[in-house]
Design a protein around this motif. Sequence first.
Motif, PDB file in Angstrom:
ATOM      1  N   TYR A  36     -13.534 -61.904 117.346  1.00  0.00           N
ATOM      2  CA  TYR A  36     -13.022 -62.494 115.650  1.00  0.00           C
ATOM      3  C   TYR A  36     -11.050 -62.281 116.599  1.00  0.00           C
ATOM      4  O   TYR A  36     -11.063 -62.187 117.858  1.00  0.00           O
ATOM      5  N   ARG A  37     -10.398 -62.511 115.541  1.00  0.00           N
ATOM      6  CA  ARG A  37      -8.802 -62.879 116.003  1.00  0.00           C
ATOM      7  C   ARG A  37      -7.805 -62.683 114.389  1.00  0.00           C
ATOM      8  O   ARG A  37      -8.108 -63.351 113.924  1.00  0.00           O
ATOM      9  N   GLN A  38      -6.791 -61.962 115.335  1.00  0.00           N
ATOM     10  CA  GLN A  38      -5.812 -62.146 114.629  1.00  0.00           C
ATOM     11  C   GLN A  38      -4.233 -62.607 114.717  1.00  0.00           C
ATOM     12  O   GLN A  38      -3.856 -62.126 115.329  1.00  0.00           O
ATOM     13  N   ARG A  44      -7.954 -61.322 109.695  1.00  0.00           N
ATOM     14  CA  ARG A  44      -9.035 -61.872 111.083  1.00  0.00           C
ATOM     15  C   ARG A  44      -9.905 -62.450 110.818  1.00  0.00           C
ATOM     16  O   ARG A  44     -10.718 -62.183 109.792  1.00  0.00           O
ATOM     17  N   ASP A  45     -10.055 -63.132 111.505  1.00  0.00           N
ATOM     18  CA  ASP A  45     -10.433 -64.290 111.074  1.00  0.00           C
ATOM     19  C   ASP A  45     -11.990 -64.489 112.193  1.00  0.00           C
ATOM     20  O   ASP A  45     -11.546 -64.012 113.063  1.00  0.00           O
ATOM     21  N   LEU A  46     -13.066 -64.665 112.133  1.00  0.00           N
ATOM     22  CA  LEU A  46     -14.151 -64.761 113.376  1.00  0.00           C
ATOM     23  C   LEU A  46     -14.772 -65.971 113.760  1.00  0.00           C
ATOM     24  O   LEU A  46     -13.910 -67.032 112.801  1.00  0.00           O
ATOM     25  N   SER A  49     -20.202 -66.343 117.115  1.00  0.00           N
ATOM     26  CA  SER A  49     -20.793 -65.334 117.241  1.00  0.00           C
ATOM     27  C   SER A  49     -22.352 -65.099 118.432  1.00  0.00           C
ATOM     28  O   SER A  49     -22.290 -66.329 118.407  1.00  0.00           O
ATOM     29  N   TYR A  92      -7.331 -61.156 119.939  1.00  0.00           N
ATOM     30  CA  TYR A  92      -9.124 -61.349 119.669  1.00  0.00           C
ATOM     31  C   TYR A  92      -9.464 -60.438 119.683  1.00  0.00           C
ATOM     32  O   TYR A  92      -9.419 -59.615 121.208  1.00  0.00           O
ATOM     33  N   TRP A 111     -16.079 -51.829 117.422  1.00  0.00           N
ATOM     34  CA  TRP A 111     -15.146 -52.741 118.024  1.00  0.00           C
ATOM     35  C   TRP A 111     -14.559 -52.315 119.485  1.00  0.00           C
ATOM     36  O   TRP A 111     -13.939 -50.873 119.278  1.00  0.00           O
TER      37      TRP A 111
END
Length: 121
Positions: A36-38, A44-46, A49, A92, A111
């Motif tokens: 994920y990143r913010q 926070r976006d995926l 994966s 990230y 996490w």
Amino acid sequence: VQLQASGGGLVQTGGSLTLSCAASGRNFRVESMFWYRQAPGKQRDLVASITRFGSANYADSVKGRFTVSGDNAGNTVYLQMNGLKPEDSAVYYCNAQIREAPRIREVKEFWGQGTLVTVSS
């Protein structure tokens, strides 16, 4: 189980970085790992994966530029980031869905700490 992320840094537009995330502990199995990143002020976006079988998926914004992969043991995941853009700048985070003995029927979520990626224009 603990997740340790690393590999962030400062890079120029068009450059590359590789992030890694290692799961450590005893008697566990990783089912899937996620990046994920913010960015500041944003959700926070995926990003990507990968399952323990190697099936990978990507956000549209990074398709063709980022590649997610795992090691043979299935406990470490990498995010190879090429063609970086300023809009890729973010913290990230890695995330993992893990079965941990003795409650192996239960999938737990873990996490890692974030790693900062800054892309200069």
